[in-house]
Motif scaffolding. Structure first.
Motif, PDB file in Angstrom:
ATOM      1  N   MET A   1       0.858  -1.174   0.000  1.00 47.31           N
ATOM      2  CA  MET A   1       0.000   0.000   0.000  1.00 47.31           C
ATOM      3  C   MET A   1       0.900   1.232   0.000  1.00 47.31           C
ATOM      4  N   LYS A   2       0.942   1.923  -1.145  1.00 53.07           N
ATOM      5  CA  LYS A   2       1.773   3.109  -1.278  1.00 53.07           C
ATOM      6  C   LYS A   2       0.874   4.319  -1.490  1.00 53.07           C
ATOM      7  N   PRO A   3       1.200   5.409  -0.813  1.00 52.56           N
ATOM      8  CA  PRO A   3       0.347   6.595  -0.937  1.00 52.56           C
ATOM      9  C   PRO A   3       0.790   7.516  -2.063  1.00 52.56           C
ATOM     10  N   ASN A   4      -0.120   8.381  -2.442  1.00 50.60           N
ATOM     11  CA  ASN A   4       0.205   9.563  -3.230  1.00 50.60           C
ATOM     12  C   ASN A   4       0.371  10.688  -2.224  1.00 50.60           C
ATOM     13  N   ILE A   5       1.348  11.553  -2.428  1.00 46.87           N
ATOM     14  CA  ILE A   5       1.522  12.715  -1.554  1.00 46.87           C
ATOM     15  C   ILE A   5       0.869  13.895  -2.257  1.00 46.87           C
ATOM     16  N   ILE A   6      -0.123  14.479  -1.585  1.00 42.82           N
ATOM     17  CA  ILE A   6      -0.925  15.549  -2.175  1.00 42.82           C
ATOM     18  C   ILE A   6      -0.864  16.768  -1.262  1.00 42.82           C
ATOM     19  N   THR A   7      -0.656  17.941  -1.854  1.00 42.27           N
ATOM     20  CA  THR A   7      -0.705  19.192  -1.110  1.00 42.27           C
ATOM     21  C   THR A   7      -2.068  19.823  -1.360  1.00 42.27           C
ATOM     22  N   THR A   8      -2.792  20.074  -0.281  1.00 44.99           N
ATOM     23  CA  THR A   8      -4.146  20.617  -0.411  1.00 44.99           C
ATOM     24  C   THR A   8      -4.173  22.110  -0.121  1.00 44.99           C
ATOM     25  N   LYS A   9      -5.185  22.740  -0.638  1.00 44.15           N
ATOM     26  CA  LYS A   9      -5.578  24.075  -0.201  1.00 44.15           C
ATOM     27  C   LYS A   9      -6.520  23.830   0.983  1.00 44.15           C
ATOM     28  N   PRO A  10      -6.925  24.870   1.711  1.00 42.65           N
ATOM     29  CA  PRO A  10      -7.901  24.632   2.787  1.00 42.65           C
ATOM     30  C   PRO A  10      -9.157  23.948   2.235  1.00 42.65           C
ATOM     31  N   ILE A  11      -9.688  23.015   2.995  1.00 40.48           N
ATOM     32  CA  ILE A  11     -10.898  22.277   2.616  1.00 40.48           C
ATOM     33  C   ILE A  11     -11.995  22.664   3.597  1.00 40.48           C
ATOM     34  N   VAL A  12     -13.080  23.227   3.090  1.00 37.27           N
ATOM     35  CA  VAL A  12     -14.189  23.656   3.938  1.00 37.27           C
ATOM     36  C   VAL A  12     -15.247  22.561   3.936  1.00 37.27           C
ATOM     37  N   ILE A  94     -10.379  22.470   7.147  1.00 41.37           N
ATOM     38  CA  ILE A  94      -9.163  21.672   7.239  1.00 41.37           C
ATOM     39  C   ILE A  94      -8.044  22.520   6.627  1.00 41.37           C
ATOM     40  N   PRO A  95      -7.019  22.859   7.418  1.00 41.32           N
ATOM     41  CA  PRO A  95      -5.946  23.713   6.882  1.00 41.32           C
ATOM     42  C   PRO A  95      -5.197  23.054   5.729  1.00 41.32           C
ATOM     43  N   SER A  96      -4.597  23.883   4.904  1.00 38.06           N
ATOM     44  CA  SER A  96      -3.807  23.370   3.785  1.00 38.06           C
ATOM     45  C   SER A  96      -2.588  22.630   4.308  1.00 38.06           C
ATOM     46  N   GLY A  97      -2.048  21.771   3.472  1.00 36.38           N
ATOM     47  CA  GLY A  97      -0.853  21.032   3.847  1.00 36.38           C
ATOM     48  C   GLY A  97      -0.718  19.754   3.055  1.00 36.38           C
ATOM     49  N   GLU A  98       0.323  19.006   3.366  1.00 37.90           N
ATOM     50  CA  GLU A  98       0.573  17.748   2.669  1.00 37.90           C
ATOM     51  C   GLU A  98      -0.180  16.606   3.339  1.00 37.90           C
ATOM     52  N   TYR A  99      -0.673  15.705   2.500  1.00 37.24           N
ATOM     53  CA  TYR A  99      -1.345  14.497   2.956  1.00 37.24           C
ATOM     54  C   TYR A  99      -0.784  13.303   2.214  1.00 37.24           C
ATOM     55  N   ALA A 100      -0.607  12.205   2.945  1.00 34.47           N
ATOM     56  CA  ALA A 100      -0.344  10.909   2.327  1.00 34.47           C
ATOM     57  C   ALA A 100      -1.720  10.296   2.098  1.00 34.47           C
ATOM     58  N   VAL A 101      -2.037  10.003   0.849  1.00 31.99           N
ATOM     59  CA  VAL A 101      -3.373   9.519   0.498  1.00 31.99           C
ATOM     60  C   VAL A 101      -3.261   8.062   0.054  1.00 31.99           C
ATOM     61  N   PHE A 102      -3.916   7.188   0.813  1.00 30.72           N
ATOM     62  CA  PHE A 102      -3.902   5.752   0.555  1.00 30.72           C
ATOM     63  C   PHE A 102      -5.260   5.342   0.001  1.00 30.72           C
ATOM     64  N   ASN A 103      -5.257   4.540  -1.054  1.00 27.03           N
ATOM     65  CA  ASN A 103      -6.503   3.997  -1.593  1.00 27.03           C
ATOM     66  C   ASN A 103      -6.764   2.661  -0.925  1.00 27.03           C
ATOM     67  N   TYR A 104      -7.873   2.593  -0.202  1.00 31.87           N
ATOM     68  CA  TYR A 104      -8.244   1.350   0.468  1.00 31.87           C
ATOM     69  C   TYR A 104      -9.391   0.710  -0.291  1.00 31.87           C
ATOM     70  N   ASP A 132      -0.036  18.014  12.661  1.00 28.08           N
ATOM     71  CA  ASP A 132      -1.157  18.253  13.566  1.00 28.08           C
ATOM     72  C   ASP A 132      -2.315  18.931  12.828  1.00 28.08           C
ATOM     73  N   ARG A 133      -2.969  18.147  11.986  1.00 25.65           N
ATOM     74  CA  ARG A 133      -4.145  18.587  11.243  1.00 25.65           C
ATOM     75  C   ARG A 133      -5.135  17.433  11.226  1.00 25.65           C
ATOM     76  N   PRO A 134      -6.372  17.669  10.834  1.00 22.29           N
ATOM     77  CA  PRO A 134      -7.345  16.577  10.804  1.00 22.29           C
ATOM     78  C   PRO A 134      -6.937  15.427   9.884  1.00 22.29           C
ATOM     79  N   HIS A 135      -7.288  14.224  10.299  1.00 22.42           N
ATOM     80  CA  HIS A 135      -7.159  13.006   9.500  1.00 22.42           C
ATOM     81  C   HIS A 135      -8.555  12.766   8.919  1.00 22.42           C
ATOM     82  N   PHE A 136      -8.621  12.213   7.708  1.00 19.73           N
ATOM     83  CA  PHE A 136      -9.967  11.966   7.186  1.00 19.73           C
ATOM     84  C   PHE A 136      -9.961  10.868   6.136  1.00 19.73           C
TER      85      PHE A 136
END
Length: 159
Positions: A1-12, A94-104, A132-136
């Protein structure tokens, strides 16, 4: 299971929230979803069709977590703006930042194994650490926990 690294803008997000623990997460999330889902189409300015299952931790530390660890649980949808809120719904940004995104993709009851793998195997062996940001989780429109096989994206905040 390998993630994509994605940088987000704020998510409302517009949705409902509750304070839960890992013990109460299953039934508490189901209760939130049952309250939210019939009213989700009242949310204006939606972006996409996905639903969000969000965990906001005080300080995420996998090694110090217990079944009684409390967190804020959200069930909601993404919006372009939250000018008018239906009923008892609230807003989470949800503040902007990098996320490791895993497809389950798998049985709903095996989700915990994937989640544990991310935090005990992948993360310690990666170049990243938890931010230290939300997980989702992003869930497709047709997601239902009673389906024998589910697909979802697991978004882990990293830096």
């Amino acid at each position: 299971m390998k993630p994509n690294i994605i940088t987000t803008k704020p998510i409302v997000i517009v949705g409902l929230k509750a304070n839960l623990s890992f013990i109460t997460n299953g039934s508490g999330t189901a209760k939130l979803a049952k309250q939210f889902m019939p009213n989700r189409n009242q949310v204006l300015n939606r972006i996409g069709t996905e639903k969000f299952s969000i965990q906001v931790y005080d300080q995420f530390n996998y090694n110090k977590m217990s079944p009684n660890t409390l967190f804020e649980k959200w069930v909601g949808v993404e919006v372009s703006n939250a000018d008018r809120l239906p009923g008892n719904m609230e807003v989470l940004t949800i503040p902007s930042g990098e996320y490791a995104v895993f497809n389950y993709k798998g049985k709903p009851e095996n989700f915990l194994e994937a989640w544990q793998y991310i935090h005990t195997i992948w993360l310690p062996n990666s170049e990243f650490e938890i931010d230290d940001r939300p997980h989702f989780e992003k869930l497709p429109e047709d997601y239902h926990p009673s389906n024998p096989i589910t697909e979802e994206e697991i978004w882990v905040p990293v830096k």
